[in-house]
Design a protein around this motif. Sequence first.
Motif, PDB file in Angstrom:
ATOM      1  N   LYS A  80       0.849  -1.191   0.000  1.00 14.82           N
ATOM      2  CA  LYS A  80       0.000   0.000   0.000  1.00 14.82           C
ATOM      3  C   LYS A  80       0.881   1.236   0.000  1.00 14.82           C
ATOM      4  O   LYS A  80       2.062   1.174   0.337  1.00 14.82           O
TER       5      LYS A  80
ATOM      6  N   ASN B 247       0.572   5.926   0.174  1.00 14.54           N
ATOM      7  CA  ASN B 247      -0.250   7.123   0.337  1.00 14.54           C
ATOM      8  C   ASN B 247      -0.079   8.017  -0.881  1.00 14.54           C
ATOM      9  O   ASN B 247       1.050   8.281  -1.302  1.00 14.54           O
TER      10      ASN B 247
ATOM     11  N   ASP C 163       6.234   3.477   3.077  1.00 14.41           N
ATOM     12  CA  ASP C 163       6.586   3.482   4.487  1.00 14.41           C
ATOM     13  C   ASP C 163       7.982   4.050   4.726  1.00 14.41           C
ATOM     14  O   ASP C 163       8.333   4.402   5.847  1.00 14.41           O
TER      15      ASP C 163
ATOM     16  N   ASP D  35      -3.126   4.597   2.427  1.00 12.87           N
ATOM     17  CA  ASP D  35      -3.308   3.150   2.292  1.00 12.87           C
ATOM     18  C   ASP D  35      -4.043   2.767   1.013  1.00 12.87           C
ATOM     19  O   ASP D  35      -5.017   2.022   1.020  1.00 12.87           O
TER      20      ASP D  35
ATOM     21  N   GLY E 121       2.666   4.428   8.264  1.00 11.62           N
ATOM     22  CA  GLY E 121       3.100   3.249   7.507  1.00 11.62           C
ATOM     23  C   GLY E 121       4.442   2.724   7.967  1.00 11.62           C
ATOM     24  O   GLY E 121       4.667   1.517   8.035  1.00 11.62           O
TER      25      GLY E 121
END
Length: 449
Positions: free
Chosen positions: A16, A18, A42, A67, A225
């Motif tokens: 995932k 952002n 992350d 996410d 994250g």
Amino acid sequence: MPTNILMPALSPTMEKGNLAKWLVKEGDEVRSGDVIAEIETDKATMEVEAVDEGRIGKIMVPEGTVDVAVNEPIAILLGEGEDDSALTETAKPKAEAQPKAAKTESTAPEPSGPSEAAHGKAPATEEKPKQPTANGHDTSERVFASPLARRLAKEAGLDLKALSGSGPHGRIVKADVEKAKAAGGAEKAPAQEARAGVSAPTPVSDEAIRKLFPEGSYEEIPHDGMRKTIARRMTEARQTVPQFYVTVDCVIDDLLALREQVNAAAPEKDGKPAWKVSVNDIVVKALGVALSRVPDANVTWTEGAMLRHKHADVGVAVALPNNGLITPIIRAVETKSLSAIAKEMKDLTARARERKLKPEEYQGGTTAVSNLGMYGVKDFTAVINPPHSTILAVGAGEKRPVVVGSKIRVATVMSVTLSCDHRAVDGALGATLVAEIKKLIEKPIAMLA
């Protein structure tokens, strides 16, 4: 036909991301290679380039969304001659333009992550979930899983019925099988315990933990994250990697003297020294040289074979502002001078704290150094971060009495602890490596020969 722009997999482990910022808006014309968005993983913030040319017809995921799953459509690109009426049609990505995000017709499920797409395979047609009968038993033995997941589970000896799926409609995908393998088959434990009549331990719920503290006595800070990734990887490392530790005390007076001489010899640039070598830089060099002298410890464990590396790629733990940790990597440390290591480390640290590192700058590596000496910590043990087989924890240098011959004198002593993956590095081998590290730290001039 409109083309979906998908959330890209910016690293092999990314699931995932952002969507931090759009650099284009609906109606803008873009060409292949144009930067269209910024994605936060992350570990870093990275730019995303267009792979086709056309016009941005619709932005499906607004900036600031967190996410977003890999391969989820984030925008629609209209081709030449297409107008907004084409947006009502089902857009499909072009396989030749985005081979790592290929999809089937809209009736097929989306791949849940980059792992299956990276093999160049589109997901198979969706299987129907098993239908229970009136007595609660399945009428079919078919398990809702992708063909790749089935093959990997079979090779690993995992029971698909014991795995939980993270794909569409609970479909088991490659990532689920790899997670179970990394956990040493832990996914099978609940089913096995149920058959044995033993209940699996139930983790304490978040709500139960909150009830232990008076309302209003704490501030709730959501995990970002990076914190989630650190928690997951360190938990997996503790659960799956059998670790042991060896500690030695190093007299570092010669190291401090060498550092002073090297820094004094640094040429000036813009009125400042061109480099400034730290104690940590010398420790990184010592670890790299030691691994070149003890090559059997410069390895990575895999289930099928041991990977013995040709160079020592040393990760260096860097604390980030507002909490968090990242480990940029100095490649082929044994071949580099102290000044080169110092300059490279300065650059990597600065960009790490700005979350501007590229994936290849913090992924992989063969070992790592974690130094808490600047915080006054005497000694500690660090957690191995796979695929590494070792990590060196470095404490503070302090004045201590030492015995030289039959006399006691005061020296500057630094304790270092080597954590070893016992699957790859046995006790004697770990002791040999840490002894070589101690020798190089205490007589660092040997690294410059």
